[in-house]
Structure formats: structure tokens, C-alpha cells
Design a protein around this motif. Structure first.
Motif, PDB file in Angstrom:
ATOM      1  N   PRO A   1       0.821  -1.212   0.000  1.00 37.16           N
ATOM      2  CA  PRO A   1       0.000   0.000   0.000  1.00 37.16           C
ATOM      3  C   PRO A   1       0.856   1.264   0.000  1.00 37.16           C
ATOM      4  O   PRO A   1       1.971   1.275   0.511  1.00 37.16           O
ATOM      5  N   ALA A   2       0.297   2.308  -0.596  1.00 31.20           N
ATOM      6  CA  ALA A   2       0.912   3.631  -0.592  1.00 31.20           C
ATOM      7  C   ALA A   2      -0.153   4.613  -0.123  1.00 31.20           C
ATOM      8  O   ALA A   2      -1.270   4.615  -0.642  1.00 31.20           O
ATOM      9  N   PHE A   3       0.189   5.430   0.863  1.00 32.73           N
ATOM     10  CA  PHE A   3      -0.735   6.415   1.405  1.00 32.73           C
ATOM     11  C   PHE A   3      -0.325   7.784   0.871  1.00 32.73           C
ATOM     12  O   PHE A   3       0.771   8.256   1.147  1.00 32.73           O
ATOM     13  N   VAL A   4      -1.220   8.394   0.088  1.00 36.09           N
ATOM     14  CA  VAL A   4      -0.927   9.645  -0.604  1.00 36.09           C
ATOM     15  C   VAL A   4      -1.623  10.785   0.123  1.00 36.09           C
ATOM     16  O   VAL A   4      -2.849  10.801   0.236  1.00 36.09           O
ATOM     17  N   SER A   5      -0.818  11.718   0.600  1.00 34.69           N
ATOM     18  CA  SER A   5      -1.331  12.881   1.315  1.00 34.69           C
ATOM     19  C   SER A   5      -0.968  14.131   0.520  1.00 34.69           C
ATOM     20  O   SER A   5       0.189  14.553   0.513  1.00 34.69           O
ATOM     21  N   VAL A   6      -1.961  14.695  -0.171  1.00 40.23           N
ATOM     22  CA  VAL A   6      -1.780  15.928  -0.929  1.00 40.23           C
ATOM     23  C   VAL A   6      -2.384  17.052  -0.094  1.00 40.23           C
ATOM     24  O   VAL A   6      -3.490  16.899   0.440  1.00 40.23           O
ATOM     25  N   ASP A   7      -1.675  18.164   0.025  1.00 36.81           N
ATOM     26  CA  ASP A   7      -2.177  19.282   0.821  1.00 36.81           C
ATOM     27  C   ASP A   7      -3.593  19.657   0.402  1.00 36.81           C
ATOM     28  O   ASP A   7      -3.911  19.704  -0.784  1.00 36.81           O
ATOM     29  N   ASP A   8      -4.437  19.900   1.400  1.00 38.80           N
ATOM     30  CA  ASP A   8      -5.832  20.319   1.213  1.00 38.80           C
ATOM     31  C   ASP A   8      -6.699  19.262   0.555  1.00 38.80           C
ATOM     32  O   ASP A   8      -7.753  19.576   0.001  1.00 38.80           O
ATOM     33  N   GLU A   9      -6.288  18.007   0.574  1.00 32.24           N
ATOM     34  CA  GLU A   9      -7.097  16.901   0.063  1.00 32.24           C
ATOM     35  C   GLU A   9      -7.119  15.781   1.098  1.00 32.24           C
ATOM     36  O   GLU A   9      -6.269  15.707   1.974  1.00 32.24           O
ATOM     37  N   ASP A  10      -8.096  14.888   0.974  1.00 31.66           N
ATOM     38  CA  ASP A  10      -8.183  13.741   1.880  1.00 31.66           C
ATOM     39  C   ASP A  10      -7.045  12.764   1.600  1.00 31.66           C
ATOM     40  O   ASP A  10      -6.566  12.650   0.468  1.00 31.66           O
ATOM     41  N   LEU A  11      -6.637  12.036   2.646  1.00 27.59           N
ATOM     42  CA  LEU A  11      -5.632  10.976   2.496  1.00 27.59           C
ATOM     43  C   LEU A  11      -6.224   9.878   1.624  1.00 27.59           C
ATOM     44  O   LEU A  11      -7.365   9.459   1.816  1.00 27.59           O
ATOM     45  N   GLU A  12      -5.455   9.417   0.643  1.00 27.95           N
ATOM     46  CA  GLU A  12      -5.898   8.344  -0.234  1.00 27.95           C
ATOM     47  C   GLU A  12      -4.945   7.172  -0.134  1.00 27.95           C
ATOM     48  O   GLU A  12      -3.749   7.357   0.070  1.00 27.95           O
ATOM     49  N   SER A  13      -5.487   5.972  -0.282  1.00 29.52           N
ATOM     50  CA  SER A  13      -4.625   4.790  -0.308  1.00 29.52           C
ATOM     51  C   SER A  13      -4.584   4.258  -1.729  1.00 29.52           C
ATOM     52  O   SER A  13      -5.602   4.200  -2.419  1.00 29.52           O
ATOM     53  N   GLU A  14      -3.382   3.916  -2.162  1.00 30.47           N
ATOM     54  CA  GLU A  14      -3.144   3.377  -3.492  1.00 30.47           C
ATOM     55  C   GLU A  14      -2.305   2.113  -3.349  1.00 30.47           C
ATOM     56  O   GLU A  14      -1.996   1.692  -2.238  1.00 30.47           O
TER      57      GLU A  14
END
Length: 122
Positions: free
Chosen positions: A63-76
Motif C-alpha cells: 500500500p501507498a498512502f498519498v497525502s496531498v495538501d488540502d485533500e483527503d488521504l488516499e490509499s493506493e
């Protein structure tokens, strides 16, 4: 934007340092000036092996957890495969291909990153 940032962050990844199974947790962050834009945290299981006396190959994914500023955390889902070859006693060349899904979908275009390089030890 998220996929471009994730692909760029993946380029900073490197190969593990020993043979056999391993776990790799890695966080890669991106900034423009003083502005933090994203962090990708990968939690991978992998395997490294030596097909010859002077080469090493590895594969890893998870899994990769993507945290973009001002967006919800997403898992890829992300992964990478690479090879390193000792050309001389002091020179090594290496390459790596990394991927990360977009919306956890393998059927659409997959975000890829490629890294190639060489190391000379003094």
C-alpha cells in the motif's frame, strides 16, 4: 496533479541493502520553495536476490498512502523493481521502475517512474 507528484516522489526511492525477504517503509515528500505539496508513504514487502556474483535484483509492493495538501488521504497500491550491477570494483550501474495506481485501478494508465544511474566509489 496528484499523479505527477506521486511519480516524482517515487523517483527518490532506492534499493534495499541485503538479500532475501524484507520490509520497507518509506516516506517521500515534495516541496516547491517553502510550500509542501504532498507526501507518499509506502509500506512494502519485497524480495531481493543475486542472480550472479556481481548483480542484485529486487521487487517490492504494497500500500501507498498519498497525502496531498488540502485533500483527503488516499490509499493506493505501489511497487518497484530494480537491478544493480557491479561493473568494476569501484563502479556500479543501476535501474529501477516504480508504479503507483490512480484510484487503485490497474486497468487505466498506470503512473510509472524510471530511475537509472551509476555510482563510482573513491
Amino acid at each position: 496533479m496528484k499523479s505527477i507528484i506521486a511519480a516524482g516522489v517515487l523517483l527518490g526511492a532506492s534499493a534495499p541493502a541485503f538479500a532475501g525477504p524484507y520490509a520497507n517503509v518509506e516516506a517521500n515528500a515534495a516541496w516547491t520553495g517553502n510550500d509542501h505539496s504532498a507526501t507518499v508513504t509506502e509500506v512494502h514487502a519485497g524480495w531481493e536476490f543475486e542472480p550472479s556474483e556481481n548483480s542484485t535484483v529486487y521487487v517490492q509492493a504494497g500500500p501507498a498512502f498519498v497525502s496531498v495538501d488540502d485533500e483527503d488521504l488516499e490509499s493506493e497500491i505501489s511497487g518497484k523493481a530494480g537491478v544493480a550491477v557491479q561493473v568494476t570494483e569501484r563502479t556500479e550501474v543501476y535501474g529501477e521502475v516504480a508504479f503507483i495506481t490512480n484510484d487503485r485501478d490497474f486497468n487505466e494508465d498506470l503512473d510509472l517512474a524510471v530511475k537509472v544511474g551509476g555510482t563510482y566509489r573513491f
